[in-house]
Motif scaffolding. Sequence first.
Motif, PDB file in Angstrom:
ATOM      1  N   LEU A   1      -1.750   1.022  -4.832  1.00  0.00           N
ATOM      2  CA  LEU A   1      -0.884  -0.126  -4.542  1.00  0.00           C
ATOM      3  C   LEU A   1       0.290  -0.084  -5.504  1.00  0.00           C
ATOM      4  O   LEU A   1       0.143   0.342  -6.655  1.00  0.00           O
ATOM      5  CB  LEU A   1      -1.651  -1.439  -4.710  1.00  0.00           C
ATOM      6  CG  LEU A   1      -3.058  -1.502  -4.094  1.00  0.00           C
ATOM      7  CD1 LEU A   1      -3.730  -2.823  -4.451  1.00  0.00           C
ATOM      8  CD2 LEU A   1      -2.995  -1.311  -2.592  1.00  0.00           C
ATOM      9  N   ALA A   2       1.439  -0.552  -5.064  1.00  0.00           N
ATOM     10  CA  ALA A   2       2.610  -0.445  -5.931  1.00  0.00           C
ATOM     11  C   ALA A   2       3.584  -1.593  -5.688  1.00  0.00           C
ATOM     12  O   ALA A   2       3.725  -2.106  -4.577  1.00  0.00           O
ATOM     13  CB  ALA A   2       3.323   0.889  -5.702  1.00  0.00           C
ATOM     14  N   ALA A   3       4.246  -1.986  -6.770  1.00  0.00           N
ATOM     15  CA  ALA A   3       5.367  -2.920  -6.758  1.00  0.00           C
ATOM     16  C   ALA A   3       6.262  -2.509  -7.914  1.00  0.00           C
ATOM     17  O   ALA A   3       5.918  -1.620  -8.708  1.00  0.00           O
ATOM     18  CB  ALA A   3       4.890  -4.362  -6.919  1.00  0.00           C
TER      19      ALA A   3
ATOM     20  N   GLY B   1       7.455  -2.065 -11.303  1.00  0.00           N
ATOM     21  CA  GLY B   1       6.818  -2.221 -12.611  1.00  0.00           C
ATOM     22  C   GLY B   1       5.316  -2.348 -12.571  1.00  0.00           C
ATOM     23  O   GLY B   1       4.697  -2.698 -13.586  1.00  0.00           O
ATOM     24  N   PHE B   2       4.689  -2.022 -11.423  1.00  0.00           N
ATOM     25  CA  PHE B   2       3.242  -2.238 -11.299  1.00  0.00           C
ATOM     26  C   PHE B   2       2.649  -1.217 -10.345  1.00  0.00           C
ATOM     27  O   PHE B   2       3.191  -0.978  -9.252  1.00  0.00           O
ATOM     28  CB  PHE B   2       2.961  -3.641 -10.758  1.00  0.00           C
ATOM     29  CG  PHE B   2       1.502  -3.983 -10.618  1.00  0.00           C
ATOM     30  CD1 PHE B   2       0.803  -4.546 -11.682  1.00  0.00           C
ATOM     31  CD2 PHE B   2       0.825  -3.730  -9.435  1.00  0.00           C
ATOM     32  CE1 PHE B   2      -0.551  -4.848 -11.557  1.00  0.00           C
ATOM     33  CE2 PHE B   2      -0.525  -4.033  -9.301  1.00  0.00           C
ATOM     34  CZ  PHE B   2      -1.207  -4.601 -10.371  1.00  0.00           C
ATOM     35  N   THR B   3       1.532  -0.608 -10.724  1.00  0.00           N
ATOM     36  CA  THR B   3       0.744   0.228  -9.819  1.00  0.00           C
ATOM     37  C   THR B   3      -0.731  -0.091 -10.015  1.00  0.00           C
ATOM     38  O   THR B   3      -1.157  -0.532 -11.093  1.00  0.00           O
ATOM     39  CB  THR B   3       0.961   1.736 -10.062  1.00  0.00           C
ATOM     40  OG1 THR B   3       0.618   2.044 -11.417  1.00  0.00           O
ATOM     41  CG2 THR B   3       2.391   2.138  -9.780  1.00  0.00           C
ATOM     42  N   ALA B   4      -1.505   0.131  -8.975  1.00  0.00           N
ATOM     43  CA  ALA B   4      -2.953  -0.065  -9.054  1.00  0.00           C
ATOM     44  C   ALA B   4      -3.640   1.028  -8.253  1.00  0.00           C
ATOM     45  O   ALA B   4      -3.203   1.362  -7.140  1.00  0.00           O
ATOM     46  CB  ALA B   4      -3.347  -1.433  -8.520  1.00  0.00           C
ATOM     47  N   HIS B   5      -4.705   1.576  -8.831  1.00  0.00           N
ATOM     48  CA  HIS B   5      -5.555   2.551  -8.151  1.00  0.00           C
ATOM     49  C   HIS B   5      -6.918   1.887  -7.958  1.00  0.00           C
ATOM     50  O   HIS B   5      -7.558   1.481  -8.933  1.00  0.00           O
ATOM     51  CB  HIS B   5      -5.697   3.817  -8.985  1.00  0.00           C
ATOM     52  CG  HIS B   5      -4.393   4.508  -9.244  1.00  0.00           C
ATOM     53  ND1 HIS B   5      -3.925   5.537  -8.464  1.00  0.00           N
ATOM     54  CD2 HIS B   5      -3.447   4.294 -10.190  1.00  0.00           C
ATOM     55  CE1 HIS B   5      -2.749   5.940  -8.919  1.00  0.00           C
ATOM     56  NE2 HIS B   5      -2.437   5.208  -9.977  1.00  0.00           N
TER      57      HIS B   5
ATOM     58  N   LEU C   1       0.854  -1.181   0.000  1.00  0.00           N
ATOM     59  CA  LEU C   1       0.000   0.000   0.000  1.00  0.00           C
ATOM     60  C   LEU C   1       0.892   1.234   0.000  1.00  0.00           C
ATOM     61  O   LEU C   1       1.688   1.431   0.920  1.00  0.00           O
ATOM     62  CB  LEU C   1      -0.892   0.004   1.238  1.00  0.00           C
ATOM     63  CG  LEU C   1      -1.840   1.196   1.371  1.00  0.00           C
ATOM     64  CD1 LEU C   1      -3.031   1.045   0.445  1.00  0.00           C
ATOM     65  CD2 LEU C   1      -2.313   1.352   2.809  1.00  0.00           C
ATOM     66  N   GLU C   2       0.741   2.062  -1.025  1.00  0.00           N
ATOM     67  CA  GLU C   2       1.568   3.266  -1.142  1.00  0.00           C
ATOM     68  C   GLU C   2       0.856   4.502  -0.604  1.00  0.00           C
ATOM     69  O   GLU C   2       1.489   5.401  -0.052  1.00  0.00           O
ATOM     70  CB  GLU C   2       1.956   3.481  -2.600  1.00  0.00           C
ATOM     71  CG  GLU C   2       3.047   4.497  -2.815  1.00  0.00           C
ATOM     72  CD  GLU C   2       3.517   4.509  -4.256  1.00  0.00           C
ATOM     73  OE1 GLU C   2       2.787   5.043  -5.115  1.00  0.00           O
ATOM     74  OE2 GLU C   2       4.603   3.969  -4.534  1.00  0.00           O
ATOM     75  N   ALA C   3      -0.454   4.565  -0.759  1.00  0.00           N
ATOM     76  CA  ALA C   3      -1.236   5.705  -0.266  1.00  0.00           C
ATOM     77  C   ALA C   3      -2.687   5.279  -0.119  1.00  0.00           C
ATOM     78  O   ALA C   3      -3.152   4.368  -0.824  1.00  0.00           O
ATOM     79  CB  ALA C   3      -1.125   6.892  -1.217  1.00  0.00           C
ATOM     80  N   ALA C   4      -3.398   5.942   0.790  1.00  0.00           N
ATOM     81  CA  ALA C   4      -4.813   5.622   0.987  1.00  0.00           C
ATOM     82  C   ALA C   4      -5.513   6.804   1.634  1.00  0.00           C
ATOM     83  O   ALA C   4      -4.912   7.560   2.405  1.00  0.00           O
ATOM     84  CB  ALA C   4      -4.969   4.378   1.858  1.00  0.00           C
TER      85      ALA C   4
END
Length: 329
Positions: A219-221, A223-227, A200-203
């Motif tokens: 969410l982040a890893a 090469g990958f992000t998700a909103h 979790l990068e921000a919420a």
Amino acid sequence: MQKTRWAILGPGAIAESFATWLPSSEHGELRAVASRDPDRAAAFAARYGAEVSGSYADILARDDVDAVYVATVHTTHAELAIAALEAGKAVLCEKPLAPSAAETERVLAAAERAGLPVVEAYKHRFSPLARAIDQRLQRRQVAAPMQVRAEFGFAAGGSDGRLFDPALAGGAIFDVGGYPVSFAVAAAAAAGVALEGLTLEAAHGRVERGVDVDASARLAAVGFTAHVDCSIGTQLSKRADIVGDGGWITLENAFGDRNHSPKTLDHFHDGQRDTIEVAQVHPFAAEADAVSRALRDGRLESRAMPWEQTRTVARLLDAWHATVMAGAR
């Protein structure tokens, strides 16, 4: 293949859908219904043709039940799943498997001790459309760096009941937030992203009377992000988008409904856009058959919703919820 004899634990609204569609499964039949209220269990059993009913202890003690569907409030999932496993029953549990990562681990540890499957019932993961997405990501038709956007929400139309009770793990994140998070986690897994690195990068969110009504997260890893977005106060779409190197995938309805799985995706790859349509299934029947196949094969988990993804979703929901609640203090 011998029929899997099912018991429903918790004859509520979502259990009605399970009982309605279980006869459409290949391998399942309803044998029993259990509730804290034996009269309620008996009435439900009579409606759906189950042979027996009773308390949770009564039904878990029976030797003519192979698997249970846990459909109670979130805060009782772990307790009932563990009791069922210790009684020798396989478990299909409504999402979330438990409203904390620690409780989730307790359930999975109990399954390992019992040598029996536990499957978390994120219904969209058991559809042909989920397999179609996984295959395209595994073939790198959409590749890293990758971004996912997904949302799910509805207007509850009130402020009472379990959804608005902090003591019952109410709120948007635990009720519907798991859908976009599980979609993102599955996409990351299919794309080869190491799930242990997904964080979790921000919420942020809106909290009323101790529960999160709306919430968003990033969410982040590598090469990958998700909103992801969820709500129990506002109607949101069930849309999901995957955008990456070489193409994109869009689903106007990523999660289907209680009667039918989603069936259509738009895919752009190699300069060509296609609309892909797959067969629909009844989600509850598909979930039940996933448990039956795991039992038959001696596996502890379903390939459609493996434990690594259950663990990752639980960890991310935990962090998301804690961050939103801390921000409201």
